[in-house]
Design a protein around this motif. Structure first.
Motif, PDB file in Angstrom:
ATOM      1  N   GLY A 133      56.228  42.580  43.305  1.00 36.82           N
ATOM      2  CA  GLY A 133      56.351  41.149  43.035  1.00 36.82           C
ATOM      3  C   GLY A 133      55.102  40.490  42.495  1.00 36.82           C
ATOM      4  N   THR A 134      53.946  41.150  42.649  1.00 35.48           N
ATOM      5  CA  THR A 134      52.746  40.586  42.060  1.00 35.48           C
ATOM      6  C   THR A 134      52.317  41.478  40.895  1.00 35.48           C
ATOM      7  N   GLY A 135      51.139  41.267  40.359  1.00 29.48           N
ATOM      8  CA  GLY A 135      50.746  42.074  39.210  1.00 29.48           C
ATOM      9  C   GLY A 135      49.257  42.089  39.042  1.00 29.48           C
ATOM     10  N   ILE A 136      48.812  43.031  38.231  1.00 26.34           N
ATOM     11  CA  ILE A 136      47.387  43.190  37.996  1.00 26.34           C
ATOM     12  C   ILE A 136      47.200  43.609  36.550  1.00 26.34           C
ATOM     13  N   ALA A 137      46.193  43.038  35.895  1.00 23.89           N
ATOM     14  CA  ALA A 137      45.958  43.310  34.477  1.00 23.89           C
ATOM     15  C   ALA A 137      44.516  43.708  34.238  1.00 23.89           C
ATOM     16  N   GLN A 138      44.226  44.037  33.015  1.00 25.01           N
ATOM     17  CA  GLN A 138      42.943  44.555  32.527  1.00 25.01           C
ATOM     18  C   GLN A 138      42.816  46.038  32.922  1.00 25.01           C
ATOM     19  N   SER A 158      37.758  37.799  49.994  1.00 27.72           N
ATOM     20  CA  SER A 158      37.792  39.128  50.601  1.00 27.72           C
ATOM     21  C   SER A 158      39.177  39.766  50.519  1.00 27.72           C
ATOM     22  N   GLY A 159      40.218  38.967  50.320  1.00 25.91           N
ATOM     23  CA  GLY A 159      41.569  39.544  50.237  1.00 25.91           C
ATOM     24  C   GLY A 159      41.734  40.376  48.969  1.00 25.91           C
ATOM     25  N   MET A 160      42.467  41.477  49.109  1.00 23.83           N
ATOM     26  CA  MET A 160      42.644  42.407  47.992  1.00 23.83           C
ATOM     27  C   MET A 160      43.199  41.731  46.750  1.00 23.83           C
ATOM     28  N   ALA A 161      44.316  41.013  46.897  1.00 25.06           N
ATOM     29  CA  ALA A 161      44.984  40.439  45.720  1.00 25.06           C
ATOM     30  C   ALA A 161      44.049  39.459  45.001  1.00 25.06           C
ATOM     31  N   ASP A 162      43.357  38.634  45.791  1.00 23.68           N
ATOM     32  CA  ASP A 162      42.423  37.675  45.184  1.00 23.68           C
ATOM     33  C   ASP A 162      41.262  38.379  44.507  1.00 23.68           C
ATOM     34  N   ARG A 163      40.758  39.453  45.098  1.00 23.54           N
ATOM     35  CA  ARG A 163      39.639  40.193  44.506  1.00 23.54           C
ATOM     36  C   ARG A 163      40.010  40.741  43.133  1.00 23.54           C
ATOM     37  N   TYR A 164      41.204  41.334  43.047  1.00 25.85           N
ATOM     38  CA  TYR A 164      41.630  41.899  41.756  1.00 25.85           C
ATOM     39  C   TYR A 164      41.916  40.797  40.737  1.00 25.85           C
ATOM     40  N   TRP A 165      42.485  39.706  41.196  1.00 19.46           N
ATOM     41  CA  TRP A 165      42.756  38.585  40.294  1.00 19.46           C
ATOM     42  C   TRP A 165      41.443  38.042  39.715  1.00 19.46           C
ATOM     43  N   LEU A 166      40.444  37.903  40.574  1.00 13.01           N
ATOM     44  CA  LEU A 166      39.170  37.365  40.116  1.00 13.01           C
ATOM     45  C   LEU A 166      38.499  38.323  39.128  1.00 13.01           C
ATOM     46  N   HIS A 167      38.551  39.599  39.446  1.00 10.67           N
ATOM     47  CA  HIS A 167      37.939  40.594  38.556  1.00 10.67           C
ATOM     48  C   HIS A 167      38.685  40.636  37.219  1.00 10.67           C
ATOM     49  N   PHE A 188      42.393  30.213  30.835  1.00 16.56           N
ATOM     50  CA  PHE A 188      41.480  29.832  31.914  1.00 16.56           C
ATOM     51  C   PHE A 188      41.890  28.487  32.532  1.00 16.56           C
ATOM     52  N   GLU A 189      42.467  27.606  31.714  1.00 16.24           N
ATOM     53  CA  GLU A 189      42.988  26.348  32.238  1.00 16.24           C
ATOM     54  C   GLU A 189      44.098  26.614  33.263  1.00 16.24           C
ATOM     55  N   GLN A 190      44.977  27.540  32.924  1.00 14.42           N
ATOM     56  CA  GLN A 190      46.047  27.879  33.863  1.00 14.42           C
ATOM     57  C   GLN A 190      45.490  28.483  35.141  1.00 14.42           C
ATOM     58  N   ALA A 191      44.463  29.313  34.992  1.00 12.43           N
ATOM     59  CA  ALA A 191      43.836  29.921  36.171  1.00 12.43           C
ATOM     60  C   ALA A 191      43.231  28.831  37.051  1.00 12.43           C
ATOM     61  N   ALA A 192      42.572  27.859  36.420  1.00 13.79           N
ATOM     62  CA  ALA A 192      41.968  26.769  37.191  1.00 13.79           C
ATOM     63  C   ALA A 192      43.047  25.926  37.865  1.00 13.79           C
ATOM     64  N   ASN A 193      44.163  25.751  37.185  1.00  7.44           N
ATOM     65  CA  ASN A 193      45.261  24.957  37.742  1.00  7.44           C
ATOM     66  C   ASN A 193      46.030  25.667  38.841  1.00  7.44           C
ATOM     67  N   ALA A 194      45.919  26.995  38.896  1.00 10.51           N
ATOM     68  CA  ALA A 194      46.695  27.761  39.878  1.00 10.51           C
ATOM     69  C   ALA A 194      46.166  27.564  41.296  1.00 10.51           C
ATOM     70  N   ASN A 195      44.980  26.965  41.416  1.00 10.34           N
ATOM     71  CA  ASN A 195      44.403  26.697  42.737  1.00 10.34           C
ATOM     72  C   ASN A 195      44.308  25.189  42.923  1.00 10.34           C
ATOM     73  N   VAL A 196      44.590  24.706  44.124  1.00  4.85           N
ATOM     74  CA  VAL A 196      44.513  23.258  44.343  1.00  4.85           C
ATOM     75  C   VAL A 196      43.070  22.767  44.467  1.00  4.85           C
ATOM     76  N   GLY A 197      42.143  23.653  44.815  1.00  2.20           N
ATOM     77  CA  GLY A 197      40.747  23.260  44.992  1.00  2.20           C
ATOM     78  C   GLY A 197      40.023  23.035  43.675  1.00  2.20           C
ATOM     79  N   ASP A 198      38.734  22.767  43.782  1.00  3.06           N
ATOM     80  CA  ASP A 198      37.902  22.499  42.602  1.00  3.06           C
ATOM     81  C   ASP A 198      37.314  23.784  42.034  1.00  3.06           C
ATOM     82  N   CYS A 199      37.907  24.895  42.327  1.00  3.42           N
ATOM     83  CA  CYS A 199      37.365  26.192  41.918  1.00  3.42           C
ATOM     84  C   CYS A 199      38.530  27.165  41.769  1.00  3.42           C
ATOM     85  N   LEU A 200      38.247  28.382  41.400  1.00  2.83           N
ATOM     86  CA  LEU A 200      39.308  29.322  41.042  1.00  2.83           C
ATOM     87  C   LEU A 200      40.150  29.779  42.234  1.00  2.83           C
TER      88      LEU A 200
END
Lengths: 237, 237
Positions: free
Chosen positions: A65-70, B87-96, B148-160
């Motif tokens: 249900g989720t995904g990973i790119a690059q 520290s969460g796996m999904a967030d780590r891969y998304w950020l990378h 990158f705009e969409q990435a910024a919008n995907a979080n409610v905070g002022d950061c990614l």
């Protein structure tokens, strides 16, 4: 659940760097756009785009249900989850560093055929591609290959780290295959200088599951829509 | 022990993507080539090269006798070690993944000024750079900024991700700064379409330690030897 790999269905391209370790390790996956067509890939991109955390470009891997790119990111994920990479911190970063350097040369390969406008056809930028090819062939290719030769030599085994192949071994195999297709004359001249890299390439080619894949019709042939392209006018000794 | 950052001493370049989170988090580091000169960097490259596990190119980070190269790789390391990433796996891969997409646009920026031969001068490939700049400016820049705009919008905070800046927030700050320097007219047209990205940029700029860095002489000015260059003839609305 099998991974869902999404990539353009008619080229090896960057997707091949993902297919290779999946095949070599016999990890189940669906090559979705080869089954459903390029339109399905475009639809899937749109769908993921709307989540705000979609891929910028294929390939991407759908996971539960989720995904990973690059490419390098997907490979790091597969490496961690399926032991296709070392577990020690220093080795993990070294391997990823190598993978990112492979990504760099792959991007330069793409530029050779699209120096002026990466979205335009090669046929619209041929004289410029000839000039780009010359520096890539004469200077950049040996510089990168020397780097990978040293990496292969830094380990006593038949692979980059320890005594088992990693995702980056598969990528170096693909890089050598791609450059041989792109520049057969140039590679004939260069290869004797990089025996450890070529040995590593050969060891990957002999992995039983990978050898079977390479002979199957799942392995697409190289062609002039992919990343590595053969234009005889760009080759040279 | 303080990290040893090695990068060319007279440009922001790719090294700046490492400097920013080090500065923002007040992590001690020595900017070695700024202290010792470019020759010392070349010597350090040679020394590391002989180990077989050296960097292909700067920047690299010396850590307790070993080292790590490739911007996104160094940032991932710093992110893990200094909590500059989730520290969460999904967030780590998304950020990378995002960081690697930033690396992609940075490579395209470099190509704009060196379309034919990445090691040759801009002045030797000006007409071709004009053609390369047009597609980059009109098509590629909005495509990346929208992502990158969409990435910024995907979080409610002022950061990614979550409510604290990450290494990738710093990189997006630098990307916006770089594009503003490179294409002031084009960015004036484009920026209103990407409010979340610009807001994220502004939040990074206001981090106290980063704001102090940006005002210090440690922050090199942009110039025409770096990655982001301002050639008025390449800009356009």
């Amino acid at each position: 659940m099998a991974y869902k790999l999404w990539y353009w269905p008619t080229i090896q391209g960057r997707g091949e760097f993902i297919r290779l370790p999946l095949e070599a390790a016999e990890i189940p996956y669906a090559d979705c756009a080869r089954e459903q067509g390029a339109d399905a890939l475009v639809e899937e991109m749109k769908r993921r785009d709307e989540t705000g955390q979609g891929p910028f470009a294929p390939p991407f891997l759908g996971i539960d249900g989720t995904g990973i790119a690059q490419v390098a990111n997907i490979l790091m994920f597969l490496g961690e989850r399926h032991q296709l990479a070392p577990s020690g911190m220093a080795d993990r970063y070294w391997l990823h560093q190598l993978q990112l350097t492979i990504a760099d040369i792959v991007a330069e390969v793409h530029n050779v055929h699209h120096p002026l406008a990466m979205m335009d056809y090669y046929e619209d930028q041929r004289p410029e591609a000839a000039r780009a090819a010359q520096q890539f062939r004469d200077e950049r290719t040996p510089k990168f290959l020397r780097h990978f030769e040293q990496a292969a030599n830094a380990n006593v085994g038949d692979c980059l780290i320890g005594n088992r192949w990693t995702y980056a071994d598969c990528s170096l195999f693909q890089l050598v295959e791609g450059l041989r297709y792109m520049f057969p004359r140039r590679m004939k001249t260069l290869e004797p200088d990089y025996p450890a890299l070529i040995h590593l390439h050969d060891c990957v080619a002999e992995l039983p599951a990978l050898a079977a894949y390479l002979k199957s019709d799942r392995r697409l042939p190289f062609n002039e829509q992919g990343i590595f392209r053969h234009y005889p006018e760009l080759d040279g000794e």
